[in-house]
Design an enzyme around this catalytic site. Structure first.
Site, PDB file in Angstrom:
ATOM      1  N   GLY A  14       0.993  -1.244   0.066  1.00 28.74           N
ATOM      2  CA  GLY A  14      -0.083   0.068  -0.103  1.00 28.74           C
ATOM      3  C   GLY A  14       0.539   1.216  -0.095  1.00 28.74           C
ATOM      4  O   GLY A  14       0.129   2.335   0.459  1.00 28.74           O
ATOM      5  N   ARG A  67     -15.917 -15.447  -9.883  1.00 25.39           N
ATOM      6  CA  ARG A  67     -15.150 -14.159  -9.915  1.00 25.39           C
ATOM      7  C   ARG A  67     -16.548 -13.221  -9.379  1.00 25.39           C
ATOM      8  O   ARG A  67     -16.168 -12.113  -8.703  1.00 25.39           O
ATOM      9  CB  ARG A  67     -14.558 -13.684 -11.192  1.00 25.39           C
ATOM     10  CG  ARG A  67     -13.751 -12.621 -11.309  1.00 25.39           C
ATOM     11  CD  ARG A  67     -12.986 -12.314 -12.635  1.00 25.39           C
ATOM     12  NE  ARG A  67     -11.893 -13.432 -12.931  1.00 25.39           N
ATOM     13  CZ  ARG A  67     -10.670 -13.223 -12.607  1.00 25.39           C
ATOM     14  NH1 ARG A  67     -10.277 -12.000 -11.908  1.00 25.39           N
ATOM     15  NH2 ARG A  67      -9.908 -14.198 -12.567  1.00 25.39           N
ATOM     16  N   MET A  92      -4.136  -6.620  -7.179  1.00 26.89           N
ATOM     17  CA  MET A  92      -3.636  -7.437  -8.077  1.00 26.89           C
ATOM     18  C   MET A  92      -4.722  -8.257  -8.592  1.00 26.89           C
ATOM     19  O   MET A  92      -4.700  -9.564  -8.776  1.00 26.89           O
ATOM     20  CB  MET A  92      -2.547  -8.312  -7.402  1.00 26.89           C
ATOM     21  CG  MET A  92      -1.501  -7.461  -6.894  1.00 26.89           C
ATOM     22  SD  MET A  92      -0.673  -6.264  -8.174  1.00 26.89           S
ATOM     23  CE  MET A  92       0.501  -7.409  -9.155  1.00 26.89           C
ATOM     24  N   ILE A  94      -7.955  -9.054 -11.419  1.00 25.50           N
ATOM     25  CA  ILE A  94      -8.373  -8.477 -12.648  1.00 25.50           C
ATOM     26  C   ILE A  94      -9.987  -8.344 -12.546  1.00 25.50           C
ATOM     27  O   ILE A  94     -10.575  -9.277 -12.042  1.00 25.50           O
ATOM     28  CB  ILE A  94      -8.143  -9.402 -13.861  1.00 25.50           C
ATOM     29  CG1 ILE A  94      -6.780  -9.580 -14.217  1.00 25.50           C
ATOM     30  CG2 ILE A  94      -9.134  -9.080 -15.024  1.00 25.50           C
ATOM     31  CD1 ILE A  94      -6.165 -10.428 -15.177  1.00 25.50           C
ATOM     32  N   ASN A 109      -6.150   3.618 -12.234  1.00 29.78           N
ATOM     33  CA  ASN A 109      -4.907   2.435 -11.997  1.00 29.78           C
ATOM     34  C   ASN A 109      -3.780   3.092 -12.166  1.00 29.78           C
ATOM     35  O   ASN A 109      -3.429   3.780 -13.013  1.00 29.78           O
ATOM     36  CB  ASN A 109      -5.372   0.978 -12.699  1.00 29.78           C
ATOM     37  CG  ASN A 109      -4.309   0.076 -12.204  1.00 29.78           C
ATOM     38  OD1 ASN A 109      -4.239  -0.039 -11.102  1.00 29.78           O
ATOM     39  ND2 ASN A 109      -3.637  -0.563 -13.235  1.00 29.78           N
ATOM     40  N   HIS A 111       0.231   1.621 -13.271  1.00 28.65           N
ATOM     41  CA  HIS A 111       0.755   0.469 -13.692  1.00 28.65           C
ATOM     42  C   HIS A 111       2.348   0.566 -13.984  1.00 28.65           C
ATOM     43  O   HIS A 111       2.582   1.853 -14.295  1.00 28.65           O
ATOM     44  CB  HIS A 111      -0.004  -0.182 -15.218  1.00 28.65           C
ATOM     45  CG  HIS A 111       0.828  -1.274 -15.713  1.00 28.65           C
ATOM     46  ND1 HIS A 111       0.372  -2.544 -15.331  1.00 28.65           N
ATOM     47  CD2 HIS A 111       1.476  -1.418 -16.871  1.00 28.65           C
ATOM     48  CE1 HIS A 111       1.166  -3.401 -15.839  1.00 28.65           C
ATOM     49  NE2 HIS A 111       1.942  -2.513 -17.155  1.00 28.65           N
TER      50      HIS A 111
HETATM   51  C1  GRF Z   1       3.963  -0.956  -7.594  1.00 29.25           C
HETATM   52  O1  GRF Z   1       4.990  -1.282  -8.351  1.00 29.25           O
HETATM   53  C2  GRF Z   1       2.677  -0.480  -8.336  1.00 29.25           C
HETATM   54  O2  GRF Z   1       2.878   0.051  -9.678  1.00 29.25           O
HETATM   55  C3  GRF Z   1       1.985  -1.921  -8.781  1.00 29.25           C
HETATM   56  O3  GRF Z   1       1.932  -2.529  -7.454  1.00 29.25           O
HETATM   57  C4  GRF Z   1       3.421  -2.519  -6.741  1.00 29.25           C
HETATM   58  C5  GRF Z   1       3.094  -2.299  -5.597  1.00 29.25           C
HETATM   59  O4  GRF Z   1       2.472  -1.199  -4.858  1.00 29.25           O
HETATM   60  N1  GRF Z   1       0.548  -1.805  -9.203  1.00 29.25           N
HETATM   61  P1  GRF Z   1       2.001  -0.836  -3.369  1.00 29.25           P
HETATM   62  O5  GRF Z   1       3.543  -0.413  -2.864  1.00 29.25           O
HETATM   63  O6  GRF Z   1       1.259  -1.730  -2.813  1.00 29.25           O
HETATM   64  O7  GRF Z   1       1.116   0.580  -3.902  1.00 29.25           O
END
Ligand code: GRF
Length: 198
Positions: A14, A67, A92, A94, A109, A111
């Protein structure tokens, strides 16, 4: 003026959530209304709680391949917080087209690549393997197609000789923490113009 309500979805540490939540104060037109994780062990849940932000957790594992069932539970938690905007931040899972359609135009989002290059996973390893000289991150609107929506912001960093995915990720992540809050503020102000860093 009532603030725009922003729900932040996480799966892990986070760090992007913290950057976003810390940015939403003072004259910022938005406030964090919920931090929601699909994993009970997400480190971001404790960080959000320590910041006084309401949290919720919907574990996706009991739903298996269902889902739609997972997303129905996710939407119950989400809708209870009445978000105006949803920021995926290291989330993480979809999302189905039905979920995306329910919040059309209101999901962002981040990425860790310069989209449209390297949609999907292992972005840094792929950029290094391709011999690219730069990498970065992209904030985009979420549409049903994975990592494909309109680009709202991009930040670029050099790929240096000897870089590993870890050293490159460590160079990109701070740029994520700068870019995402800038894009979120602009969207909360009703603008969708492109932001580029540096
Ligand atoms: C980061 O590389 C972000 O780009 C990807 O998840 C990774 C961890 O993000 N979406 P966070 O530290 O949990 O915000």
């Amino acid at each position: 003026m009532s603030h725009k309500r922003v729900a932040i979805l996480i799966s892990g540490s986070g760090s992007n959530m913290v950057a976003l939540a810390e940015s939403m104060q003072g004259d910022h037109p938005a406030r964090t209304c919920l931090v929601l994780s699909n994993r009970p062990d997400a480190g971001g849940l404790a960080k959000a709680a320590a910041m006084g932000i309401p949290t919720a957790m919907v574990d996706h594992r009991p739903f298996g391949r269902d889902r739609a069932g997972f997303e129905a539970a996710l939407r119950d938690a989400l809708d209870a917080a009445r978000p105006d905007l949803i920021a995926l931040a290291g989330f993480m899972r979809i999302l189905t087209p039905e979920f995306v359609a329910a919040y059309a135009g209101r999901i962002l989002n981040i990425h860790p690549s310069l989209l449209p290059n390297y949609r999907g996973l292992d972005t840094h390893a792929r950029a290094i393997a391709a011999g690219d000289t730069e990498a970065g991150c992209t904030v985009h609107e979420v549409t049903p197609e994975l990592d494909d929506g309109p680009i709202l912001g991009q930040a670029r960093v050099p790929i240096l000789s000897g870089d590993t995915p870890e050293t490159l990720a460590a160079r990109v992540l701070p740029m994520e923490h700068r870019l995402y809050p800038l894009v979120l503020r602009r969207v909360a102000e009703g603008e969708r113009g492109l932001i580029t860093l540096p």
